[in-house]
Design a protein around this motif. Sequence first.
Motif: not given
Length: 481
Positions: A385-389
């Motif tokens: 549960i992550s975001d590259t930004e």
Amino acid sequence: MMKVWSKFAIPFAAFALILSGCSFGGNDEGQSKDEAAVLKVMYYDEGAFFQDYGMVFSALYPNVEIEVVSTQSIYSGEQKDFEAAYDKFIEEKQPDLLLLDPEKFKNLAQDGKLYDLDAVMEKEKYDTEGLIPGMLDYLRELGGGQLFGIAPNFYSQVMFYNKDLFDQYKITYPTDRMSWNEVIQLARQFPTEGDRKERVYGLKMGYNEDLFELASTLASADGISYVNASKKEMTINTDSWKNAAQTALDAIGSNALYFESMDNEESNTSQTYEDYLLRDPFLSGRLALAIGDSHYINQIKQASENEQVKDKIIKNWDLVTVPVGQQNPDQSNMISFQNLFAIRAESPNKETAWEFLHYITSDEYARVKSKSNNYNGLPVRTKYISDTEGRNYAAFYRLKPSSFNSYRDYDKLPETFWGEFRAATQQEFQKVKDDKQTINEALDILQVKGQEMLLKEAPVNKVEPATKEVTTEEQVDSIVE
């Protein structure tokens, strides 16, 4: 009817290649991948099960024959007692794995119908470190202190915010664990003037300006219900509920809130997909705060890739946890585990059933499903549960799930209660909004009306009492006077 995984093997052959190197660490004594076994699983639908879980498990365990017993029969026909039908279904079908909602999970655990997982998890050194915080504690609470089941995914809402709007009006960004009162006050710092199609709004809340719905949202965050269903008692005229209703009334009166019904007129006319996207005030950059789930992120991304409107779509956004109650700042009732899997206590295939639970809550499963459009919610492994930004995706799991269930025991209430009581709330709260009565008067009236509705039973032939009973209208008149 026996349904095996092999009929799905060709479409999902790629998964076998992807997963061929996966293993269950510390599971030497478990089910062998070459050992033939049969696993009977309770689920909504066979095709949905294989799409959601079965295909990846079967790629690793091709010798496990999976039989899906569909629960659709429980809800067919003129069935009214669904709890009894549920129990009968389990007794007749004898599934190894049970699919349960939290309330049914709790009841079966109390009745000793579920297999305790604590011992097997300890024996096989099951990795609990990467699970979302609070999940196992929540499930143990439902199980009376023991762990009788587990969830492969969860549903959670967060609060999105437009960083550009906060910067423009020099307002401090929201933070995790803000209370509803704090969020409403934050929303009220934004301008409230201008044409409704072009103006800025502080916070989006629901479909329309329903005072009762908004007050219920605020009250439930602190575990406050307006009815005790098991005792058939109304609890809507308490100080806590009055405070929630007053906060909701002030918020609506502030003109800082946006409701979907404000654009209802446009939604009924012919419009393009681009028009539909721009009608959302958060997507078009006119809304500071919006509550949504992981699917809303996909909507933002899809809108940002649309050639016709991408230059008009919000770019600078982030998220924080949903607003919380002042009494429970670390909990949220906007986190839920709807698909709980448990092993039937009398199952003859506990070992194979455990291997299934082990896999669908493993790091490997979360990794594979995170790469697909999974409409079953978010994986319970936080690593995926992550975001590259660098956005604050931890907001999805930073709060612990609340065990408060405002709908508990609602099946014990008269069938007519909901429709009649909602109609009464609309009538009485509209008078409040029109400044024709106070919140205290409205809640006192609803307490009396609701209590009479709760005590309604099916009509029977009985002799009318000789003494005159006081009617609800007469009780209400006495309150108003």
